[in-house]
Write an enzyme that holds these catalytic residues in place. Structure first.
Site, PDB file in Angstrom:
ATOM      1  N   GLU A  16       0.849  -1.197   0.000  1.00  0.00           N
ATOM      2  CA  GLU A  16       0.000   0.000   0.000  1.00  0.00           C
ATOM      3  C   GLU A  16       0.884   1.247   0.000  1.00  0.00           C
ATOM      4  O   GLU A  16       1.621   1.496   0.948  1.00  0.00           O
ATOM      5  CB  GLU A  16      -0.909  -0.047   1.246  1.00  0.00           C
ATOM      6  N   LYS A  17       0.776   2.035  -1.075  1.00  0.00           N
ATOM      7  CA  LYS A  17       1.696   3.162  -1.269  1.00  0.00           C
ATOM      8  C   LYS A  17       1.472   4.345  -0.334  1.00  0.00           C
ATOM      9  O   LYS A  17       2.297   5.240  -0.279  1.00  0.00           O
ATOM     10  CB  LYS A  17       1.630   3.634  -2.722  1.00  0.00           C
ATOM     11  N   HIS A  18       0.381   4.363   0.409  1.00  0.00           N
ATOM     12  CA  HIS A  18       0.103   5.512   1.279  1.00  0.00           C
ATOM     13  C   HIS A  18       0.666   5.378   2.691  1.00  0.00           C
ATOM     14  O   HIS A  18       0.588   6.331   3.469  1.00  0.00           O
ATOM     15  CB  HIS A  18      -1.396   5.745   1.399  1.00  0.00           C
ATOM     16  N   HIS A  46       4.174   6.820  -4.768  1.00  0.00           N
ATOM     17  CA  HIS A  46       2.886   7.523  -4.789  1.00  0.00           C
ATOM     18  C   HIS A  46       2.950   8.584  -5.884  1.00  0.00           C
ATOM     19  O   HIS A  46       4.005   9.190  -6.088  1.00  0.00           O
ATOM     20  CB  HIS A  46       2.649   8.183  -3.423  1.00  0.00           C
ATOM     21  N   HIS A  52      -2.902  14.951  -7.550  1.00  0.00           N
ATOM     22  CA  HIS A  52      -2.798  13.823  -6.610  1.00  0.00           C
ATOM     23  C   HIS A  52      -1.396  13.797  -5.991  1.00  0.00           C
ATOM     24  O   HIS A  52      -0.421  13.516  -6.684  1.00  0.00           O
ATOM     25  CB  HIS A  52      -3.076  12.523  -7.380  1.00  0.00           C
ATOM     26  N   CYS A 116      -2.826  12.334   2.105  1.00  0.00           N
ATOM     27  CA  CYS A 116      -2.922  12.389   0.636  1.00  0.00           C
ATOM     28  C   CYS A 116      -4.119  13.261   0.295  1.00  0.00           C
ATOM     29  O   CYS A 116      -5.177  13.115   0.910  1.00  0.00           O
ATOM     30  CB  CYS A 116      -3.113  10.980   0.068  1.00  0.00           C
ATOM     31  N   HIS A 119      -6.769  10.682  -0.942  1.00  0.00           N
ATOM     32  CA  HIS A 119      -6.963   9.387  -0.276  1.00  0.00           C
ATOM     33  C   HIS A 119      -6.855   9.468   1.244  1.00  0.00           C
ATOM     34  O   HIS A 119      -6.701   8.442   1.912  1.00  0.00           O
ATOM     35  CB  HIS A 119      -5.977   8.347  -0.822  1.00  0.00           C
TER      36      HIS A 119
HETATM   37 FE    FE Z   1      -3.061   9.075  -2.871  1.00  0.00          FE
END
Ligand code: FE
Length: 131
Positions: A16-18, A46, A52, A116, A119
């Protein structure tokens, strides 16, 4: 959801990139200067575009046996390709990575929070021992 804490997401940072990843020594001496690195998108980058991107990372330290956390820093990433020419036409893109130097007197846990712009809120943590 009733509390802001309920809005924080977490996961395996390798998938999970976050998730903010905290890198530091496992063990330090009391009062020894050391470095902590917080990276977002360590395994999966990310996006870093005007539409974004990561707005900020905050780092806290929770000493063992204490009732309250200490904020080490709030790091803002304020430019992501914005320009008078338009979105993603600008010359500067801040990367969501932070390196901080400091010392601690007791063992505890680092907590990182990240935001983010589309997100939401993410968290990660890691423990450190004072020998
Ligand atoms: Fe994001």
């Amino acid at each position: 959801m009733e509390k802001i804490g309920d809005l924080f997401k977490s996961s395996d940072w390798k998938k999970e990139k976050h998730v903010p990843v905290i890198e530091c020594p496992e063990e330090v001496a009391a009062g020894e200067l050391f470095q902590v690195k917080v990276t977002l998108g360590k395994e999966i980058p990310h996006p870093n575009t005007t539409e974004h991107h990561i707005r900020w990372i905050q780092l806290f330290f929770m000493p063992e046996g204490d009732n309250f956390p200490y904020q080490i820093g709030h790091f803002e990433f304020n430019t992501h390709g914005e320009s008078v020419k338009g979105a993603n036409e600008g010359p500067v893109y801040a990367e969501p990575k932070v390196i901080a130097d400091f010392k601690i007197k007791v063992s505890g846990k680092f907590f990182a929070m990240a935001y983010c712009n589309i997100h939401g809120l993410w968290e990660g943590s890691t423990a450190i021992t004072v020998k």
